[in-house]
Write a protein that holds these residues in place. Structure first.
Motif, short mmCIF file in Angstrom:
data_model
loop_
_atom_site.label_atom_id
_atom_site.label_comp_id
_atom_site.label_asym_id
_atom_site.label_seq_id
_atom_site.Cartn_x
_atom_site.Cartn_y
_atom_site.Cartn_z
N PRO A 21 0.84 -1.19 0.00
CA PRO A 21 0.00 0.00 0.00
C PRO A 21 0.87 1.25 0.00
N GLY A 22 0.24 2.38 -0.31
CA GLY A 22 1.00 3.62 -0.35
C GLY A 22 1.60 3.92 -1.70
N ALA A 23 1.16 3.20 -2.75
CA ALA A 23 1.68 3.42 -4.10
C ALA A 23 0.90 4.49 -4.85
N GLY A 24 -0.17 5.02 -4.23
CA GLY A 24 -0.93 6.09 -4.86
C GLY A 24 -2.24 5.67 -5.48
N PHE A 25 -2.72 4.45 -5.14
CA PHE A 25 -3.93 3.92 -5.76
C PHE A 25 -4.88 3.37 -4.69
N ALA A 26 -6.14 3.82 -4.72
CA ALA A 26 -7.14 3.24 -3.83
C ALA A 26 -7.46 1.81 -4.25
N HIS A 27 -7.34 1.53 -5.54
CA HIS A 27 -7.48 0.17 -6.03
C HIS A 27 -6.71 0.04 -7.35
N LEU A 28 -6.24 -1.16 -7.62
CA LEU A 28 -5.57 -1.50 -8.88
C LEU A 28 -6.49 -2.50 -9.57
N GLU A 29 -7.30 -2.00 -10.50
CA GLU A 29 -8.35 -2.83 -11.08
C GLU A 29 -7.87 -3.59 -12.32
N VAL A 30 -8.51 -4.72 -12.54
CA VAL A 30 -8.30 -5.55 -13.74
C VAL A 30 -6.82 -5.80 -14.01
N PRO A 31 -6.09 -6.36 -13.05
CA PRO A 31 -4.67 -6.62 -13.29
C PRO A 31 -4.47 -7.69 -14.37
N GLN A 32 -3.42 -7.51 -15.15
CA GLN A 32 -3.03 -8.50 -16.15
C GLN A 32 -1.51 -8.58 -16.18
N LEU A 33 -0.97 -9.76 -15.99
CA LEU A 33 0.46 -9.99 -16.15
C LEU A 33 0.65 -10.71 -17.48
N THR A 34 1.39 -10.09 -18.40
CA THR A 34 1.54 -10.66 -19.73
C THR A 34 2.91 -10.30 -20.30
N ARG A 35 3.23 -10.87 -21.45
CA ARG A 35 4.51 -10.59 -22.12
C ARG A 35 4.26 -9.89 -23.43
N ILE A 36 5.10 -8.93 -23.72
CA ILE A 36 5.09 -8.24 -25.00
C ILE A 36 6.52 -8.31 -25.54
N ASP A 37 6.67 -8.94 -26.68
CA ASP A 37 8.01 -9.24 -27.20
C ASP A 37 8.74 -10.08 -26.16
N ASP A 38 9.88 -9.63 -25.69
CA ASP A 38 10.64 -10.43 -24.73
C ASP A 38 10.59 -9.86 -23.32
N ARG A 39 9.60 -9.01 -23.05
CA ARG A 39 9.50 -8.37 -21.74
C ARG A 39 8.12 -8.60 -21.15
N SER A 40 8.07 -8.62 -19.83
CA SER A 40 6.80 -8.80 -19.12
C SER A 40 6.32 -7.46 -18.59
N VAL A 41 5.01 -7.35 -18.45
CA VAL A 41 4.41 -6.11 -17.97
C VAL A 41 3.19 -6.45 -17.12
N LEU A 42 3.02 -5.68 -16.04
CA LEU A 42 1.80 -5.72 -15.26
C LEU A 42 0.96 -4.54 -15.68
N LEU A 43 -0.24 -4.82 -16.13
CA LEU A 43 -1.19 -3.78 -16.54
C LEU A 43 -2.28 -3.70 -15.48
N PHE A 44 -2.74 -2.51 -15.16
CA PHE A 44 -3.89 -2.34 -14.28
C PHE A 44 -4.52 -0.99 -14.56
N SER A 45 -5.71 -0.77 -13.98
CA SER A 45 -6.43 0.48 -14.19
C SER A 45 -6.76 1.13 -12.86
N CYS A 46 -6.64 2.46 -12.81
CA CYS A 46 -7.11 3.25 -11.68
C CYS A 46 -7.47 4.62 -12.22
N ASP A 47 -8.74 5.00 -12.05
CA ASP A 47 -9.20 6.27 -12.60
C ASP A 47 -8.82 7.44 -11.70
N SER A 48 -9.05 8.65 -12.18
CA SER A 48 -8.64 9.85 -11.46
C SER A 48 -9.26 9.92 -10.08
N ALA A 49 -10.52 9.52 -9.97
CA ALA A 49 -11.24 9.64 -8.71
C ALA A 49 -10.67 8.75 -7.62
#
Length: 328
Positions: A206-234
């Motif tokens: 906690p303390g990363a600046g997000f009240a929630h990290l929605e719809v997480p996805q861990l995936t690979r693009i080319d030869d690198r991995s990325v964690l994707l998530f959503s958090c709106d302005s509110a």
């Protein structure tokens, strides 16, 4: 890959590919409700198929809310689909149970359904994964209007032994100097068989600046991995309050993420609030970001899937949306 329904709002989604067919699973609710905010307590999971990602055949509802008192008594929410080693398709999805009409109080539970063909799904009452102490905030803590425990994303352990479930969650305990809203974490559970799940410590702090990290996805693009998530302005918190939210990306080492040592605070924004619940999908032209159209002119809710937007890594090793780069 644009997808919409004439009389319903469409928002969160996930996909599965079987042979030459793309299977799209999506949340939807009737526009006849009038207020788009009511869609959450009236959501069901629909299913559409395509062979090219452009022309879609809609097959209607595949999972709807359960009986009173069940974990999905109000609505069925976001999930993901995978094929297990036996060949059975498994959909992990979110069950929502609201306390009463007009009451925001809501308990979320991660549930599972199975299918032999991706068209007919049967709920498995033996799988129900709930938030619990010591790591995760629950409704009884009284710190949030809902028991946040949703959007399951399943990944195989890098060593090939067992499975990891990532989900939207909130931390129970936070340091005294952290904004009380700033509890958003990537929740974590582990399983050897995709049926019996054991809660584990969150994969972010906690303390990363997000009240929630929605719809997480861990995936690979080319030869690198990325964690994707959503958090709106509110729902930005801490020192991010007052800035713009949207879809966020964090380049990660999967081993570090699954060990809980990745630094989510370093995530960068790749779209604004106009697009949400982003997923990386594969297209004939390469990897692309697919999300739903969230806010339009004047902030009105739109509720349809957007066209996929190509993504690539820039010179700094950050994921960017082609011709749509957003300053963080």
């Amino acid at each position: 890959m644009t997808f919409s329904l004439p009389d319903s709002w469409v928002w969160d989604f996930w996909t599965a590919v079987d042979g030459d067919t793309i299977h799209l699973f999506y949340l939807h609710a009737p526009m006849a409700l009038g207020d788009p905010d009511l869609r959450h307590r009236n959501a069901s999971i629909g299913h559409a198929t395509s062979t090219d990602g452009v022309a879609w055949v809609d097959h209607g509802v595949v999972l709807a809310h359960g009986v009173p008192g069940s974990p999905d008594a109000s609505a069925t929410w976001t999930g993901s689909v995978l094929r297990d080693p036996s060949g059975t398709w498994r959909m992990f999805y979110t069950g929502a149970r609201f306390a009463a009409p007009g009451d925001r109080t809501n308990v979320e539970t991660i549930l599972m359904a199975t299918s032999a063909d991706l068209f007919t799904w049967v709920k498995d009452p033996g799988v129900a994964v709930s938030a619990a102490h010591p790591w995760y905030e629950t409704l009884a803590d009284g710190t949030w209007h809902e028991e946040a425990w949703r959007d399951p994303w399943i990944v195989r352990d890098p060593g090939g032994q067992g499975w990891h479930m990532l989900m939207t969650a909130r931390a129970r305990d936070i340091p005294a100097d952290v904004d009380p809203l700033d509890r958003g974490v990537v929740g974590h559970a582990v399983s050897d068989d995709l049926v019996h799940w054991t809660l584990a410590a969150p994969l972010s702090a906690p303390g990363a600046g997000f009240a929630h990290l929605e719809v997480p996805q861990l995936t690979r693009i080319d030869d690198r991995s990325v964690l994707l998530f959503s958090c709106d302005s509110a729902h930005l918190a801490g020192d991010r309050r007052g800035s713009e939210g949207g879809i966020w990306a964090l380049p990660v080492d999967p081993d570090e993420l699954l060990a809980g040592t990745a630094e989510v605070r370093a995530a960068h924004r790749i779209t604004g609030d106009e697009l949400y619940a982003g997923r990386i999908v594969r297209t004939p032209d390469g990897p692309a970001l697919l999300g739903f159209e969230n806010t339009g002119t004047g902030g009105a809710f739109i509720g349809r899937l957007a066209d996929p937007r190509p993504v690539h890594w820039d010179g700094r090793g950050r994921l960017v949306v082609a011709q749509q780069e957003v300053a963080s």
